[in-house]
Design an enzyme around this catalytic site. Structure first.
Site, PDB file in Angstrom:
ATOM      1  N   ARG A  75      32.981  65.418  33.859  1.00 39.84           N
ATOM      2  CA  ARG A  75      34.266  65.615  33.194  1.00 39.84           C
ATOM      3  C   ARG A  75      34.244  66.647  32.091  1.00 39.84           C
ATOM      4  NH1 ARG A  75      34.622  60.121  34.478  1.00 39.84           N
ATOM      5  NH2 ARG A  75      35.772  60.023  36.415  1.00 39.84           N
ATOM      6  N   GLY A 123      28.786  53.079  35.632  1.00 42.36           N
ATOM      7  CA  GLY A 123      27.988  52.061  36.317  1.00 42.36           C
ATOM      8  C   GLY A 123      28.545  50.666  36.136  1.00 42.36           C
ATOM      9  N   GLY A 124      29.793  50.571  35.647  1.00 36.79           N
ATOM     10  CA  GLY A 124      30.384  49.254  35.426  1.00 36.79           C
ATOM     11  C   GLY A 124      30.652  48.495  36.710  1.00 36.79           C
ATOM     12  N   TRP A 127      32.284  55.438  30.033  1.00 34.14           N
ATOM     13  CA  TRP A 127      32.269  56.659  30.853  1.00 34.14           C
ATOM     14  C   TRP A 127      33.285  57.707  30.433  1.00 34.14           C
ATOM     15  CZ3 TRP A 127      36.757  57.002  33.985  1.00 34.14           C
ATOM     16  CH2 TRP A 127      37.464  55.805  34.184  1.00 34.14           C
ATOM     17  N   ASN A 172      35.227  47.787  32.332  1.00 34.31           N
ATOM     18  CA  ASN A 172      35.360  46.394  32.769  1.00 34.31           C
ATOM     19  C   ASN A 172      34.033  45.643  32.727  1.00 34.31           C
ATOM     20  OD1 ASN A 172      34.901  48.249  35.267  1.00 34.31           O
ATOM     21  ND2 ASN A 172      34.185  46.248  35.938  1.00 34.31           N
ATOM     22  N   ASP A 179      39.623  44.855  37.103  1.00 32.32           N
ATOM     23  CA  ASP A 179      38.982  46.178  36.957  1.00 32.32           C
ATOM     24  C   ASP A 179      39.828  47.128  36.105  1.00 32.32           C
ATOM     25  OD1 ASP A 179      37.182  48.241  37.180  1.00 32.32           O
ATOM     26  OD2 ASP A 179      37.694  48.763  39.236  1.00 32.32           O
ATOM     27  N   ASP A 236      39.441  48.853  33.251  1.00 36.23           N
ATOM     28  CA  ASP A 236      38.714  49.546  32.193  1.00 36.23           C
ATOM     29  C   ASP A 236      39.684  50.026  31.114  1.00 36.23           C
ATOM     30  OD1 ASP A 236      37.351  50.074  34.868  1.00 36.23           O
ATOM     31  OD2 ASP A 236      35.799  50.803  33.526  1.00 36.23           O
ATOM     32  N   ARG A 258      45.147  50.856  31.012  1.00 42.13           N
ATOM     33  CA  ARG A 258      45.182  50.674  32.472  1.00 42.13           C
ATOM     34  C   ARG A 258      45.917  49.381  32.863  1.00 42.13           C
ATOM     35  NH1 ARG A 258      39.549  52.184  35.576  1.00 42.13           N
ATOM     36  NH2 ARG A 258      39.851  50.977  37.474  1.00 42.13           N
ATOM     37  N   TRP A 277      45.018  62.832  39.806  1.00 44.76           N
ATOM     38  CA  TRP A 277      44.353  62.206  38.670  1.00 44.76           C
ATOM     39  C   TRP A 277      44.333  63.239  37.543  1.00 44.76           C
ATOM     40  CZ3 TRP A 277      44.672  57.519  39.854  1.00 44.76           C
ATOM     41  CH2 TRP A 277      43.854  56.517  39.330  1.00 44.76           C
TER      42      TRP A 277
END
Lengths: 516, 237
Positions: free
Chosen positions: A110, A170-171, A220, A238, A281, A283, A308, A445
């Site tokens: 990113r 990696g959540g 992240w 999450n 989920d 996050d 979210r 996105w």
């Protein structure tokens, strides 16, 4: 004569980042407050129709660019999976390229950070790489988490004081999230804040004995910073497993939260959890925007986020006090509302079951990591929103970390495709002041950038970079990139010319006014 | 048996024996260093991607329909030859060393003056390619060529450039990039010049490298071959 002799430019200092964005764009969100609001005003609602493409640059091997570029001293830095390019920002010509040969994993990237004479980016396998900003020569390569243990990285690092702050992804596979500060010259780690408390630490009791090492709460996306308060604000993801909470009874701190950390030590000052005991989920990794505004009659230092979970939140960023929240999407059915501390009252029927449960918003959320922007002149937050519901299916299987297990998953509802809107929220009340529908396949996105010229730029769901009037949302200009958009635009100025740039799948597109 | 055949020796003596077989049987068509002449180059990705067994099979049985004959050598000779051929396409870090890396290091950071232009892990100078990971990115023959004949092959972004600006001043360095509309020049001091055609009266790009040839290369080669940022985990094939 327009010779740009870059060595004459000073090193990038924390003080210069604190004044960004101006002509340059020195950090992922442009500024530490994550407003993504540029003071540039050459492009206005009157002349935006005269925008034309100036250059396009293709990154070799790029498939899904998600980076927000950084621009300094005539160079633009664009990162991709395990590689970074430096481009002449006026012409789009490549100056250097660095590939992390041998890096494992292929996660998206990113963006970059810049400090001193270096630029920084992370590899998919969690190395922080420092490169000389003019030559691309390697300064250091530091591993900050173990790819073998399931950690990956996609974050645009945050340059802060003498540290480069990194977080992990990696959540969805059972790792323990953290934010770490790595010295910008030596590559040595200076502090680390774990987002899941270990045994004996406050908050451990909110997991019902679930091992911290598997808790998730990944980090992240890039945090924000308030210099006056010397406080870092970092959003967390999450808890794991994503959709099944039976093995982790409790609120699962500090998942789906904002953690306020001391700017020097990384020690926790306060936290606020948006979605306790998340099983959807959701996050909280959306940008944390720091604004100063009058709230109920008195000036306050606020932290705002379009989360979210579908709510727009207003917090006091000095204390972490919950002040206000309001849905910013219409499709929201998992709660009857929030109490006066901001804690949601959950509708039990909305907790996912093995048979599948319809929940709104979807797993992708009312919004996500795509960047919103805030214009202090209009008092509006410009945020890309998604109206969608999902069927979420929970599992009661024993969680196995690093195996792809997420507690089962989600599926879309074919007859109810997601619809994107660019919405302008009153930053204090959360009221929707205008919206700009973005018809398309429901895949985008892309985020936004706000400008003092009164123009907001955003990607849309049909591959267009669009310019709209900051006050009214009126469509001013668009350009079809012929790609889907998964990145947020930026703006910068060189030689008196204002540019707007956005990464689109494999290419960077850059625009300016015709004749300028 | 096939499995045993696919295991190649890694010791220097075997590889040297393979080299001798190569010089006798193969170099006539493929060139003294595998660069190719009548026969194709053995430095190519096509050769690198062949599995050990397939490579040995091509040598042993030849390639029908081409001028590649069969070489019915003993199995140990075939394995030695294949091991030598691997050194032509494997990263230098995987190749056996013939020089002393410690002496090479001393030379790199000292008498050979490499650090005037090259950098390793942040130590050194600017205009030349960074060599921090060069052992993982180049083969031994490529490194040897770069040291002995620097102008034989110049990496993109490192051509010698001389720019005369409109005001008459001159910039010398390497062209990171250039076209009809501008040039991006990195000079010897590590100063970057982003130029547009309107800035330039003249742009000369040389076909020769700024780097002088190195005569005593063995130890330097051994040192450069060990420069890898990550542990070598074997070729992916």
């Amino acid at each position: 004569m327009t010779v740009a002799v870059l060595f004459l430019l000073a090193q990038v200092t924390p003080a210069s980042i604190a004044t960004s964005p101006n002509a340059d764009w020195l950090t992922y969100n442009g500024d530490y407050a994550a407003t993504r609001h540029s003071p540039l005003k050459q492009i206005t609602p009157d002349n935006a129709k005269n925008l034309v493409a100036k250059w396009v640059f293709r990154l070799d091997g790029a498939k899904k660019l998600e980076a927000s570029p950084i621009v300094y001293g005539g160079l633009m830095y664009v990162s991709d999976t395990n590689q970074i390019y430096a481009l002449d920002a006026r012409s789009g010509r490549q100056v250097w390229r660095y590939r992390a040969t041998g890096a494992k994993g292929a996660r998206v990237n990113r963006g970059t950070a810049i400090l001193g004479d270096n630029v920084y980016f992370v590899t998919a396998d969690c190395h922080l790489i420092a490169l000389n900003r003019l030559t691309g020569n390697l300064v250091f390569d530091t591993e900050f988490a173990s790819f073998e243990r399931g950690y990956t990285a996609s974050i645009a690092p945050l340059a802060l004081k003498n540290g480069i702050l990194v977080g992990v992804a990696g959540g969805g596979s059972g790792q323990r999230g953290f934010v770490a500060s790595i010295n910008y010259q030596t590559g040595k780690e200076q502090w680390r804040f774990w987002t899941v408390p270990g045994k004996g630490e406050p908050g451990f009791e909110t997991w019902g004995g679930f091992p911290a090492e598997m808790g998730g709460a990944p980090t992240w996306t890039t945090g924000s910073y308030d210099a006056a308060l010397n406080t870092i604000y970092w959003p967390t993801g999450n808890p794991w497993p994503d959709f099944y909470g039976g093995r982790r009874p409790g609120d699962n701190l500090y998942s789906d939260s904002v953690v306020a950390l001391d700017g020097d030590t990384g020690k926790l000052k306060w936290h606020f959890q948006f979605t306790p005991h998340d099983v959807w989920d959701w996050d909280a990794n959306e940008n944390l925007v720091l604004i100063d505004a009058n709230f109920r009659g008195r000036p306050r230092k606020l932290l705002i986020q379009a989360n979210r979970n579908g709510f727009y939140y207003v917090l006091d960023r000095v204390t972490g006090e919950f002040l206000h929240a309001k849905p910013f999407v219409k499709k929201l059915d998992w709660t009857t509302g929030l109490d006066d501390k901001g804690r949601p009252k959950i509708i039990p029927e909305k907790i996912p079951t093995p048979a599948g449960t319809k929940v709104c918003p979807s797993v992708r959320g009312g919004s996500n990591w795509m960047s919103p922007s805030y214009n202090p002149a209009t008092g509006l937050l410009y945020v890309v929103t998604l109206e969608q519901c999902d069927i979420i299916i929970a599992s009661a299987k024993e969680p196995v970390p690093n195996s792809g297990f997420r507690g089962t998953g989600n599926e879309g509802i074919p007859t109810e495709p997601g619809k994107f809107y660019l919405r302008a929220l009153d930053a204090v009340s959360g009221d929707i002041k205008w919206e700009y529908a973005m018809p398309g396949p429901g895949v985008m996105w892309a985020g936004t950038v706000s400008t003092a010229g009164g123009v907001v730029f955003s990607g849309d769901d049909d591959g267009n970079l669009v310019a709209v009037d900051a006050k009214t949302g009126k469509d001013l200009w668009h350009f079809s990139t012929g790609r889907s958009l998964f990145a947020s635009p930026i703006t910068y100025m060189i030689d008196g010319k204002q540019y707007v740039a956005i990464a689109a799948e494999s290419d960077v597109f850059t625009f300016a006014l015709f004749g300028q | 048996m096939a499995h045993a055949l696919a295991q190649l020796p890694r010791d220097l003596a075997s590889i040297d024996a393979g080299r001798q077989t190569y010089m006798g049987a193969c170099s006539g068509c493929h060139g003294a260093t595998g660069e190719g002449s009548q026969g194709p180059s053995l430095h190519s990705g096509r050769v690198a991607r062949l599995g050990n067994q397939a490579l040995i099979s091509v040598i042993k049985n030849g390639l029908p329909g081409t001028t590649m004959p069969n070489f019915p050598l003993a199995d140990d000779k075939l394995r030695q030859l294949a091991a030598f051929l691997r050194t032509l396409t494997s990263p230098a870090i995987a190749a056996p060393l013939t020089g002393d890396p410690a002496k090479g290091r001393a030379s790199f950071f000292g008498a050979a003056k490499c650090t005037g232009c090259h950098m390793i892990n942040g130590r050194g100078g600017h205009p030349g390619p960074d060599l921090s990971n060069i052992g993982a990115e180049r083969t031994l023959p490529q490194l040897r060529e770069s040291l002995a004949k620097p102008s034989a092959r110049i990496a993109e972004g490192f051509r010698t450039a001389r720019v005369t600006l409109r005001d008459g001043s001159v910039i010398r360095g390497v062209a990171k990039n250039y076209n009809n509309y501008g040039a991006q020049i990195l000079d010897a001091k590590g100063q970057l010049h982003l130029l547009q055609s309107a800035d330039m009266a003249k742009l000369d790009i040389a076909d020769t490298s700024m780097m002088p040839p190195v005569s005593d290369i063995n130890d330097l080669l051994a040192f450069l071959a060990t420069q890898s940022l990550r542990p070598y985990e074997g070729a992916a094939r």
